[in-house]
Design an enzyme around this catalytic site. Sequence first.
Site, mmCIF file in Angstrom:
data_model
loop_
_atom_site.group_PDB
_atom_site.id
_atom_site.type_symbol
_atom_site.label_atom_id
_atom_site.label_comp_id
_atom_site.label_asym_id
_atom_site.label_seq_id
_atom_site.Cartn_x
_atom_site.Cartn_y
_atom_site.Cartn_z
ATOM 1 N N SER A 112 0.878 -1.242 -0.109
ATOM 2 C CA SER A 112 -0.040 0.065 0.046
ATOM 3 C C SER A 112 0.919 1.506 0.135
ATOM 4 C CB SER A 112 -0.827 0.008 1.178
ATOM 5 O OG SER A 112 -0.097 -0.042 2.461
ATOM 6 N N HIS B 191 -2.770 -4.144 -5.384
ATOM 7 C CA HIS B 191 -3.057 -3.471 -3.854
ATOM 8 C C HIS B 191 -4.610 -3.917 -3.656
ATOM 9 C CE1 HIS B 191 -3.717 0.370 -1.363
ATOM 10 N NE2 HIS B 191 -3.522 -0.818 -0.745
ATOM 11 N N GLU C 6 -5.967 -2.225 -6.981
ATOM 12 C CA GLU C 6 -5.229 -1.411 -7.909
ATOM 13 C C GLU C 6 -4.050 -2.196 -8.553
ATOM 14 O OE1 GLU C 6 -5.060 3.032 -5.992
ATOM 15 O OE2 GLU C 6 -4.328 1.630 -4.876
ATOM 16 N N ASN D 145 -5.035 5.590 -1.929
ATOM 17 C CA ASN D 145 -4.293 6.190 -0.553
ATOM 18 C C ASN D 145 -3.997 7.609 -0.865
ATOM 19 O OD1 ASN D 145 -4.843 4.010 0.996
ATOM 20 N ND2 ASN D 145 -2.903 3.006 0.504
#
Length: 706
Positions: A430, A451, A463, A501
């Site tokens: 991440s 991810h 992702e 994120n």
Amino acid sequence: MTEQTTPTNSAFSLHYGENGIAWLSIDVPGESMNTLQATSVDEISAILSELESKSDIKGLVLHSAKPDNFVAGADVRMLDACKTAEDAQMIAEHGQKLFSRVEKLPFHVVAAIHGPALGGGLELALACHSRVASDDDKTRLGLPEVQLGLLPGSGGTQRLPRLIGVPGALDMMLTGKQLRAKKAKKMGVVDDVVPQSVLLRVAEELALKSKPKRKGNWQDWAMGGNVLGRSVVFDQAAKKTREKTRGNYPATEAILEVIKHGLDKGVEKGLAMEAKRFGELVMSSESAALRSIFFATTAMKKETGADAEPRTVKGVTVLGGGLMGAGIANVSATKANTPVRVKDVSNDGILNAMAYSYKLLDKKRKRRIISKAEMQKQMDCISGTTDYSGMNRNNVVVEAVFEDLTLKHRMVAEVEENLSEDTVFATNTSSLPIHQIAEGAKRPENIVGLHYFSPVDKMPLVEVIPHAGTSEVSVATVVKLAKKQGKTPIVVADKAGFYVNRILAPYMNEAARTLLSGESVEHIDNALLDFGFPVGPVTLLDEVGIDIGAKISPILLNELGERFRAPDVFDVMLNDGRKGRKSGKGFFVYKGKKKEVDKRVYTLLGVELKSQLSSHELAIRCVLMMLNEAAQCLDEGVVKSARDGDIGAVFGIGFPPFLGGPFRYMDHIGIKRLVEMLEQHEAKYGERFAPCERLKAMAAEGKTFH
């Protein structure tokens, strides 16, 4: 059986059997799924006119000629052609009239259902006098219109409550849930469930019998004269619904209103209101946004994510049996139906991964979703080891070890030494850049980021992150695997924080700043829940882990600059042993499933409670940071399109679906107005709110994202 002449390009064909049974078959040309389209109206109308003119028909069986679906609903594209609410209302009225004609046929009409019968497909089946479903797992029945910001518009709001009672009908329509065949029979939606091999024969035998008469039962108490009882049911449903939707989904209010109106005033008036509300909802911004998500995900299912053919995934190796590894192993085995080998340094890690899947599957078994044999079959797909034995066929490795670059380099080296040259190495990270993980690799072209979000079995997004040297084949292969795992993958650039994120961090940081300025935890969380997020930012930080936030924050600051500087909250909390739910205390203190705000946090952070912002002001202040960063991500090529950015935010962090994602929401606000709002916040709170160059240029040129 003799065939009646029907146009060759028609979706509907009518046949007559020698025993007096007519067979109406549905097969939309050139489509894998049957949907009710604009042309269906005239086609069905002509067939009904023919059936109405016959005097020698004993019964009719309605069925699909497709191998694995009945009717998956109405073609949603029809609605985009509507210019006014009246246009959409007319679509509903046409459907209502046709299905009423089906219902009024003088002989017994039976729907033989195999595969999905959803939306307009189920409404068509409800207009039949009886329904028989196959016991196949593909068979699902539901009215999911609410998920598109709509209500069932072809009589479903009136027929379903009269068939199964108000509570069950409300539950189906307000949630959009899909029922398996056995559950549908238990609820009374279908009359019988049989193996697919005998479905048509059973339907035929039923059609030869007299039309069923509706029997009086307990449901009539909730339906008929007992207005008080009915009122209680509706009041409870309305209360529960508002708690969930917070008034952001007008379709739920309309469903409650229309069903109640029909029961109070009669079917005819109920249908009239159903069509009217349907038309109004089609033109609402909420439905337009939800339909855009539907179209986007439908289009993405056909994309490979790269200019190459994916390899067939023969098996998956998962490195690490922790929470993420266990979740990845579970979806690979149970959804992708792929053999999985979990490697961990200890047997405890392997047992943890096995127990994780066992627990989820046993829950399904107890709810009779799967049989004991099916559960065992899926568990047999997962095995474990502390070395690299038994992985020769596995050509995808998903690494889910700790976020430590040295450890990940060691994993790459071990995989390259022990497994075949074409093995794709997908790293579930991440925060660490993929190009750094690929440094020193013998075959960097095989390395790609994958991810996942926690919990893996529930979160729909993944992702896919190629670094500069990742091959197109590696990208296409993991995109294909992610889809088989039931995920929606988006391909994003190898930059700090990737996409999800990166847009989440400024939003969370701003929420923390409002806390330090005196806003209470409850006020912050409630403001963003009212805005439409599934959880508030403070709750989210506790759930993800304050230590995780503390780890990602400096990476983003170092790579992306001052606007990512986090307020001094993380270190203070961690120094007091507050990691969030996992440590039993964070901003909240946890006792089992219960939690409450820990008031000592305010003293710890030196916060003097003094609410200065309204709920709306607070929410907009946090969300503006996310919107600005999303636009910056598109400008830098972190996401390939506004569409991908919308899907990533909705599926990855629960950005309010009824707003369609950050890019659709920015279009809705208006780019010029958005820039003004950012500049006003910049003047008040600092330069972190400065609108990015992309937004300023778009405002000057009057452009939109979609």
